[in-house]
Design an enzyme around this catalytic site. Structure first.
Site, PDB file in Angstrom:
ATOM      1  NE  ARG A 166      42.057  38.806  47.319  1.00 44.00           N
ATOM      2  CZ  ARG A 166      42.778  40.009  47.646  1.00 44.00           C
ATOM      3  NH1 ARG A 166      43.173  40.260  48.857  1.00 44.00           N
ATOM      4  NH2 ARG A 166      41.998  40.962  46.957  1.00 44.00           N
ATOM      5  N   GLY A 167      45.103  39.382  45.865  1.00 40.52           N
ATOM      6  CA  GLY A 167      45.411  41.022  44.577  1.00 40.52           C
ATOM      7  C   GLY A 167      46.089  40.322  43.842  1.00 40.52           C
ATOM      8  CB  ALA A 168      46.413  42.386  39.905  1.00 37.88           C
ATOM      9  NE  ARG A 182      42.705  34.179  41.128  1.00 41.69           N
ATOM     10  CZ  ARG A 182      41.791  35.032  41.976  1.00 41.69           C
ATOM     11  NH1 ARG A 182      42.691  36.233  42.673  1.00 41.69           N
ATOM     12  NH2 ARG A 182      41.177  35.671  41.621  1.00 41.69           N
ATOM     13  CD  GLN A 195      37.605  38.105  47.268  1.00 40.67           C
ATOM     14  OE1 GLN A 195      35.715  38.596  47.242  1.00 40.67           O
ATOM     15  NE2 GLN A 195      37.780  38.119  46.230  1.00 40.67           N
ATOM     16  CG  ASP A 198      42.790  41.523  39.691  1.00 41.45           C
ATOM     17  OD1 ASP A 198      41.948  42.239  39.861  1.00 41.45           O
ATOM     18  OD2 ASP A 198      43.501  40.467  39.519  1.00 41.45           O
ATOM     19  CG  ASN A 200      38.587  45.586  40.483  1.00 39.89           C
ATOM     20  OD1 ASN A 200      39.790  45.175  40.484  1.00 39.89           O
ATOM     21  ND2 ASN A 200      38.241  46.298  41.030  1.00 39.89           N
ATOM     22  CE  LYS A 201      36.723  39.339  42.733  1.00 37.70           C
ATOM     23  NZ  LYS A 201      37.536  38.080  42.397  1.00 37.70           N
TER      24      LYS A 201
HETATM   25  O1  MRU Z   1      39.649  37.271  43.510  1.00 42.70           O
HETATM   26  P1  MRU Z   1      40.983  38.430  44.039  1.00 42.70           P
HETATM   27  O2  MRU Z   1      41.017  38.693  45.245  1.00 42.70           O
HETATM   28  O3  MRU Z   1      42.390  38.676  44.139  1.00 42.70           O
HETATM   29  O4  MRU Z   1      40.490  39.637  43.143  1.00 42.70           O
HETATM   30  C1  MRU Z   1      40.999  40.972  43.330  1.00 42.70           C
HETATM   31  C2  MRU Z   1      40.576  42.227  42.815  1.00 42.70           C
HETATM   32  O5  MRU Z   1      40.161  42.768  42.170  1.00 42.70           O
HETATM   33  C3  MRU Z   1      41.497  43.715  43.565  1.00 42.70           C
HETATM   34  O6  MRU Z   1      40.356  44.959  43.027  1.00 42.70           O
HETATM   35  C4  MRU Z   1      42.951  44.202  42.485  1.00 42.70           C
HETATM   36  O7  MRU Z   1      43.277  42.431  41.859  1.00 42.70           O
HETATM   37  C5  MRU Z   1      43.502  45.057  42.881  1.00 42.70           C
HETATM   38  S1  MRU Z   1      44.570  44.830  43.769  1.00 42.70           S
HETATM   39  C6  MRU Z   1      45.504  45.639  44.957  1.00 42.70           C
END
Ligand code: MRU
Length: 365
Positions: free
Chosen positions: A61-63, A107, A215, A256, A266-267
């Site tokens: 996970r994480g973009a 996703r 997270q 993201d 973002n999250k």
């Molecule tokens: O659902 P996730 O855990 O993939 O969400 C991740 C985020 O929102 C991060 O802030 C984003 O991807 C930046 S990662 C460097």
């Protein structure tokens, strides 16, 4: 699955969320982030189906990390598409494209996924068919390695620009996880903090636990503790109080997907933080590589927001906490409008103020 010894936060170790071993016929392994910090488990990605499941379940996970995993995922898709044949023909290309689309739909919000898959497809767009499978496989693996290596360069550059915004002796608040686990290494928002530490700065990080999947608590607190950066874990709902107490001088988060006008997904919870930061006159920074920008969209309202299953809220981590039958809404992301963002920190430089002409000019650098 491979299990190694339990990690402790003070035990310095570098974990890679995505690992490829061998040549184009080699193997992809993903660190299962759903098990952290209790266990280190690697997922053996023996098929595209396994990779897709890992992305959907947030094992990776994480973009940027999703994009890197998907890039290597195309090499696995290629292995499956040619089976034992030595030639890459029209039929195998059709199969490969179907598998790429399978990965793309895993996703919807993080644009790095689609960006990486498009780059992988483009790397073999000029190959005339039928072609030697080994040559195509090598071209694809080289392209995936380039996506991975480029992310490392971008993360370190973001760190150098971002560290300038962290004052010695200050407090920084962050949300979700934007560190090495979410990227190739160092991270985006977290890279600014690690780089500031490398420069000898002392600061304190407030880590939002990041409901509902934690997270922040599970990953960011753990990464910061490994680096011995002083940090305090707070519930998301405590951010306003911590700001009011004067403990936060900057908010730095990741993204993201960022549109041409600078609206940033973002999250979930990020938008609320931006409003709080504005009220408390605290600068609010978004840190992201150019692979997170989607300039085909102008407004943040055009960004597809991933909706996740109800159980993440009603029975997160296996324990039912809400009454049976309750109605649940679970968007995984929100959009912070550009007007609430002090600056966007990219690998090319800092976009400030955040508006369409500055975004486009920075991306053209
Ligand atoms: O659902 P996730 O855990 O993939 O969400 C991740 C985020 O929102 C991060 O802030 C984003 O991807 C930046 S990662 C460097």
């Amino acid at each position: 699955m491979i299990m190694t010894s339990l990690p402790t936060p003070h035990h310095q170790q570098t974990l890679r969320s995505v690992e490829w071993s061998g040549d184009w016929q080699g193997k992809l392994k993903l660190l299962d982030q759903t098990q952290l910090p209790a266990k280190i488990e690697m997922v053996d990605c023996v098929s595209v189906a396994v990779i897709r499941e890992a992305i959907v379940q947030l094992r990776v996970r994480g973009a940027p990390a999703i994009g890197i995993a998907a890039a290597y995922g195309v090499v696995v898709a290629f292995q499956e598409s040619i089976a034992d044949a030595k030639v890459f023909d029209e039929a195998s290309k059709l199969l490969l494209n179907t598998k790429i689309e399978d990965l793309r739909s895993s996703r919807p919000t993080a644009v790095n996924l689609s960006w990486a898959l498009t780059r992988m497809s483009q790397s073999i767009a000029d190959v005339s068919l039928p072609a030697d499978a080994a040559l195509v496989g090598k071209t694809l693996l080289d392209a995936a390695i380039e996506v991975h290596e480029e992310d490392k360069r971008m993360c370190h550059a973001i760190g150098r620009f971002g560290a300038d915004r962290i004052a010695d002796g200050s407090g920084v608040l962050t949300h979700c996880n934007t560190g090495g686990l979410a990227t190739s290494e160092y991270g985006t928002a977290l890279s600014a903090m690690l780089t500031a530490q490398d420069q000898g700065k002392h600061f304190h990080v407030f880590v939002d636990e990041t409901r509902p999947l934690l997270q922040g608590a599970r990953l960011t607190a753990w990464e910061l503790m490994q680096r011995k950066i002083p940090c305090t874990l707070i519930c998301d709902s405590m951010a306003a109080q911590v700001m009011r107490e004067g403990r936060v001088q900057a908010v730095i988060v990741g993204a993201d997907r960022i549109t041409a006008c600078g609206d940033a997904a973002n999250k979930i919870g990020t938008y609320g933080l931006a409003i709080l930061a504005k009220h408390h006159k605290i600068p609010f920074y978004v840190a992201a590589p150019s692979s997170t920008f989607d300039v085909s969209l102008i407004s943040g309202s055009e960004i597809p927001i991933e909706q996740r299953k109800e159980a993440e809220i009603t029975e997160a981590f296996g324990k039912r906490t809400a009454p049976e039958g309750v109605v649940v809404y679970n968007p995984a992301f929100d959009v912070t409008p550009a007007e609430l963002i002090t600056a966007i920190i990219t690998e090319k430089g800092i976009i400030e103020p955040v508006n369409e002409s500055n975004v486009r000019a920075m991306l053209q650098k």
